[in-house]
Design a protein around this motif. Structure first.
Motif, PDB file in Angstrom:
ATOM      1  N   CYS B  67       0.838  -1.196   0.000  1.00 43.22           N
ATOM      2  CA  CYS B  67       0.000   0.000   0.000  1.00 43.22           C
ATOM      3  C   CYS B  67       0.875   1.248   0.000  1.00 43.22           C
ATOM      4  O   CYS B  67       1.814   1.348   0.774  1.00 43.22           O
ATOM      5  N   ALA B  68       0.571   2.226  -0.869  1.00 40.53           N
ATOM      6  CA  ALA B  68       1.299   3.495  -0.873  1.00 40.53           C
ATOM      7  C   ALA B  68       0.289   4.617  -0.713  1.00 40.53           C
ATOM      8  O   ALA B  68      -0.722   4.656  -1.421  1.00 40.53           O
ATOM      9  N   VAL B  69       0.532   5.527   0.248  1.00 40.20           N
ATOM     10  CA  VAL B  69      -0.358   6.675   0.440  1.00 40.20           C
ATOM     11  C   VAL B  69       0.470   7.922   0.192  1.00 40.20           C
ATOM     12  O   VAL B  69       1.535   8.097   0.777  1.00 40.20           O
ATOM     13  N   MET B  70      -0.011   8.779  -0.719  1.00 39.19           N
ATOM     14  CA  MET B  70       0.742   9.987  -1.031  1.00 39.19           C
ATOM     15  C   MET B  70      -0.114  11.223  -0.923  1.00 39.19           C
ATOM     16  O   MET B  70      -1.245  11.262  -1.401  1.00 39.19           O
TER      17      MET B  70
END
Lengths: 99, 115
Positions: B67-70
Motif C-alpha cells: 500500500c502506498a499513500v501519497m
C-alpha cells in the motif's frame, strides 16, 4: 543479499544520472522492474519473484508505503531498495517465494 | 475458515480481491485528510485488514499486499511491477483510490501453493 545488489544495480543503470521527467518516467519504471526481474531469474534459484518500483518527484509531498505478506517464513522473503538523487526518489521492492 | 478441497479449481479472482480491498481503504481513510502523524498507522492497517480478508477466502495461496499513500501536492508518482510466476494460477490486482488530500494505491499479489 544477492537480490539487494540486483535491485540497486538495476536502478543505478536505468535512472542513474537523470532528472525527473514526466514523459520518461513510465519507461523508467518498466525498465527497472524488467531488468531486476531478468537478473533475479538468472540467479537460477527455485523461486517465484515479484518486483515493484515506485518513482516519485521531489516536491515536498509525503509518501508512505507498507506491505504485508502471508507466506512461509522459513523459505520466503523480501527486500527493499531506496534510492534518490536531487530530483526524485525511487523505491524498489523484491518479494521471493519458494516453489 | 473454509476448508480447501483438493480438486477445486485454483484461481485468483481479481474482482473479488479488488472489492474487498476498496472496502478496507474506505473504512480506514474514507473521510480523512492527509495527516503525517497518522499515515503510518493507516498504511499498516490497510495492509493488515486487506490481508485478513484475503486469507479468509480459504484458498491455497500466499499473498503480498502493498500500500502506498501519497499527499496531493502536485508531485508526480509512477509505480510499476513485474512478476516471475506461473501465469495459469497466480495473479494480481491494483486498486487506486483518492480523496481531496491524498492518493492511495494498493497492490495485491497472489501466488499459488503447490500441494
Amino acid at each position: 543479499m544477492d537480490e539487494f545488489q540486483t535491485g540497486s544495480e538495476s536502478v543505478e543503470g536505468v535512472i542513474g544520472g537523470s532528472a525527473y521527467q514526466h514523459s520518461r518516467v513510465s519507461q523508467w519504471t518498466s525498465s527497472v522492474v524488467e531488468q531486476s526481474l531478468s537478473q533475479l531469474s538468472k540467479l537460477g534459484k527455485p523461486f517465484k519473484y515479484i518486483v515493484t518500483c515506485i518513482i516519485m518527484q521531489k516536491n515536498g509531498a509525503g509518501l508512505q508505503t507498507a506491505s504485508s505478506c502471508f507466506w512461509d517464513n522459513s523459505t520466503d522473503g523480501s527486500c527493499t531498495v531506496r534510492w534518490e538523487n536531487n530530483s526524485m526518489y525511487c523505491i524498489v521492492s523484491v518479494f521471493g517465494l519458494a516453489i | 475458515m473454509e476448508e480447501f478441497h483438493p480438486g477445486d479449481e485454483v484461481s485468483f479472482n481479481p474482482d473479488e480481491a479488488s472489492n474487498s480491498v476498496k472496502e478496507c481503504i474506505e473504512s480506514i481513510i474514507g473521510g480523512e485528510d492527509y495527516s503525517q502523524n497518522k499515515v503510518n498507522q493507516w498504511t499498516a492497517n490497510i495492509v493488515e485488514h486487506s490481508l485478513t480478508q484475503l486469507v479468509k477466502q480459504g484458498k491455497p495461496y500466499k499473498y503480498m499486499v502493498n500500500c502506498a499513500v501519497m499527499q496531493k501536492s502536485g508531485a508526480g508518482l509512477h509505480t510499476a511491477n513485474s512478476c516471475y510466476w506461473d501465469t495459469a494460477t497466480d495473479g494480481s490486482c491494483t486498486v487506486r483510490w483518492e480523496n481531496r488530500t491524498m492518493y492511495c494505491v494498493v497492490s495485491v499479489f497472489a501466488v499459488a501453493i503447490a500441494l
